[in-house]
Design a protein around this motif. Structure first.
Motif, mmCIF file in Angstrom:
data_model
loop_
_atom_site.group_PDB
_atom_site.id
_atom_site.type_symbol
_atom_site.label_atom_id
_atom_site.label_comp_id
_atom_site.label_asym_id
_atom_site.label_seq_id
_atom_site.Cartn_x
_atom_site.Cartn_y
_atom_site.Cartn_z
ATOM 1 N N GLU A 49 0.800 -1.235 0.000
ATOM 2 C CA GLU A 49 0.000 0.000 0.000
ATOM 3 C C GLU A 49 0.834 1.289 0.000
ATOM 4 O OE1 GLU A 49 -3.645 1.400 -0.690
ATOM 5 O OE2 GLU A 49 -3.317 -0.704 -0.268
ATOM 6 N N PRO A 50 1.912 1.398 0.802
ATOM 7 C CA PRO A 50 2.654 2.666 0.813
ATOM 8 C C PRO A 50 3.313 3.028 -0.531
ATOM 9 C CG PRO A 50 3.237 1.339 2.719
ATOM 10 C CD PRO A 50 2.400 0.478 1.825
ATOM 11 N N GLN A 51 3.490 2.051 -1.396
ATOM 12 C CA GLN A 51 4.104 2.339 -2.690
ATOM 13 C C GLN A 51 3.171 3.128 -3.605
ATOM 14 O OE1 GLN A 51 5.108 -2.058 -3.063
ATOM 15 N NE2 GLN A 51 6.598 -1.135 -4.446
ATOM 16 N N LEU A 52 1.872 3.037 -3.377
ATOM 17 C CA LEU A 52 0.871 3.678 -4.221
ATOM 18 C C LEU A 52 0.508 5.032 -3.641
ATOM 19 C CD1 LEU A 52 -1.070 3.215 -6.688
ATOM 20 C CD2 LEU A 52 -2.769 2.520 -4.978
ATOM 21 N N VAL A 53 0.601 6.078 -4.474
ATOM 22 C CA VAL A 53 0.296 7.431 -4.012
ATOM 23 C C VAL A 53 -0.819 8.014 -4.870
ATOM 24 C CG1 VAL A 53 1.222 9.755 -3.668
ATOM 25 C CG2 VAL A 53 2.667 7.769 -3.218
ATOM 26 N N ASN A 54 -1.896 8.425 -4.199
ATOM 27 C CA ASN A 54 -2.989 9.101 -4.877
ATOM 28 C C ASN A 54 -2.569 10.547 -5.113
ATOM 29 O OD1 ASN A 54 -5.355 10.374 -5.676
ATOM 30 N ND2 ASN A 54 -6.631 9.262 -4.215
ATOM 31 N N TRP A 55 -2.517 10.955 -6.364
ATOM 32 C CA TRP A 55 -2.091 12.312 -6.692
ATOM 33 C C TRP A 55 -3.220 13.331 -6.526
ATOM 34 C CZ3 TRP A 55 1.435 12.040 -11.656
ATOM 35 C CH2 TRP A 55 2.593 11.318 -11.351
ATOM 36 N N ASP A 56 -4.402 12.879 -6.107
ATOM 37 C CA ASP A 56 -5.554 13.777 -5.977
ATOM 38 C C ASP A 56 -5.750 14.613 -7.234
ATOM 39 O OD1 ASP A 56 -6.339 12.963 -3.362
ATOM 40 O OD2 ASP A 56 -4.660 14.113 -2.554
ATOM 41 N N LEU A 57 -5.636 13.933 -8.360
ATOM 42 C CA LEU A 57 -5.791 14.562 -9.664
ATOM 43 C C LEU A 57 -6.796 13.735 -10.453
ATOM 44 C CD1 LEU A 57 -4.854 16.517 -11.936
ATOM 45 C CD2 LEU A 57 -3.025 14.874 -12.423
ATOM 46 N N ALA A 58 -7.832 14.396 -10.948
ATOM 47 C CA ALA A 58 -8.833 13.714 -11.771
ATOM 48 C C ALA A 58 -8.944 14.442 -13.099
ATOM 49 C CB ALA A 58 -10.179 13.686 -11.058
ATOM 50 N N ASN A 59 -8.833 13.691 -14.166
ATOM 51 C CA ASN A 59 -8.985 14.233 -15.516
ATOM 52 C C ASN A 59 -10.321 13.750 -16.076
ATOM 53 O OD1 ASN A 59 -6.232 15.269 -15.695
ATOM 54 N ND2 ASN A 59 -5.618 13.128 -15.781
ATOM 55 N N VAL A 60 -11.086 14.666 -16.622
ATOM 56 C CA VAL A 60 -12.316 14.289 -17.312
ATOM 57 C C VAL A 60 -12.036 14.480 -18.791
ATOM 58 C CG1 VAL A 60 -14.770 14.779 -17.644
ATOM 59 C CG2 VAL A 60 -13.747 14.978 -15.358
ATOM 60 N N TYR A 61 -12.253 13.420 -19.557
ATOM 61 C CA TYR A 61 -11.965 13.517 -20.981
ATOM 62 C C TYR A 61 -13.023 12.791 -21.793
ATOM 63 C CZ TYR A 61 -10.080 8.819 -20.390
ATOM 64 O OH TYR A 61 -9.937 7.493 -20.089
ATOM 65 N N GLU A 62 -13.109 13.169 -23.046
ATOM 66 C CA GLU A 62 -14.032 12.514 -23.965
ATOM 67 C C GLU A 62 -13.474 11.143 -24.327
ATOM 68 O OE1 GLU A 62 -16.387 13.339 -28.153
ATOM 69 O OE2 GLU A 62 -15.055 14.878 -27.357
ATOM 70 N N ILE A 63 -14.330 10.137 -24.250
ATOM 71 C CA ILE A 63 -13.934 8.779 -24.605
ATOM 72 C C ILE A 63 -13.770 8.719 -26.120
ATOM 73 C CG2 ILE A 63 -14.648 6.354 -24.590
ATOM 74 C CD1 ILE A 63 -16.401 7.174 -22.064
ATOM 75 N N TYR A 64 -12.643 8.159 -26.572
ATOM 76 C CA TYR A 64 -12.421 8.032 -28.014
ATOM 77 C C TYR A 64 -13.603 7.273 -28.626
ATOM 78 C CZ TYR A 64 -7.525 9.471 -27.490
ATOM 79 O OH TYR A 64 -6.385 10.168 -27.224
ATOM 80 N N PRO A 65 -14.141 7.763 -29.749
ATOM 81 C CA PRO A 65 -15.301 7.105 -30.369
ATOM 82 C C PRO A 65 -15.103 5.609 -30.617
ATOM 83 C CG PRO A 65 -14.966 9.241 -31.379
ATOM 84 C CD PRO A 65 -13.799 9.003 -30.440
#
Length: 151
Positions: free
Chosen positions: A65-81
């Motif tokens: 678990e300590p190896q994984l860091v949540n960057w508190d970053l969320a990207n919203v993007y259009e799903i490729y068709p």
């Protein structure tokens, strides 16, 4: 028939302390390189569990678990068709949560052959240049600052 994909996913930038980044070449789109990414399996699945499952499925890497860091970053993007058929009708956007995962140099990688053709460890700038996804490239470019800030 499979249920529609949930339009909420994780992007896990796997890297070494020296900032070499693991990239995977998609089997369904040769030439498209990316970090580990994948959607939640259930709406209530914790994001850290999505990360753990996707990292293991795509690379065979098991991490603490300590190896994984949540960057508190969320990207919203259009799903490729080309990939929208995997989602419920009318779903056009995905929310991608970004995580970093530090691993030791030489960590073995076992690809899921149906998902990826090859992998490479690349210096962070070269890895960012190789990514087909703009949000993946941007996340990799943030890696040095994220590590310096202890994030």
């Amino acid at each position: 028939m499979r249920p529609p994909k949930i339009p909420e996913s994780v992007l896990v930038v796997i890297h070494t302390p020296a900032l070499d980044v693991l990239l995977l070449e998609r089997a369904d789109r040769p030439g498209f390189w990316q970090s580990v990414t994948g959607s939640k399996d259930a709406p209530d699945e914790p994001l850290t569990e999505t990360c753990r499952r996707e990292v293991f499925e795509e690379t065979g890497i098991v991490f603490a678990e300590p190896q994984l860091v949540n960057w508190d970053l969320a990207n919203v993007y259009e799903i490729y068709p080309v990939w929208r058929h995997r989602y419920a009708p009318g779903v056009t956007h995905n929310t991608e949560h970004v995580f970093g995962l530090a691993v030791a140099p030489g960590t073995p990688v076992v690809l899921a052959p149906r998902e990826h053709l090859r992998y490479e460890w690349l210096p962070w700038r070269e890895a960012a240049d190789r990514c087909f996804s703009p949000s993946n490239a941007e996340a990799i470019l943030q890696l040095p600052q994220r590590l310096a800030a202890g994030a």
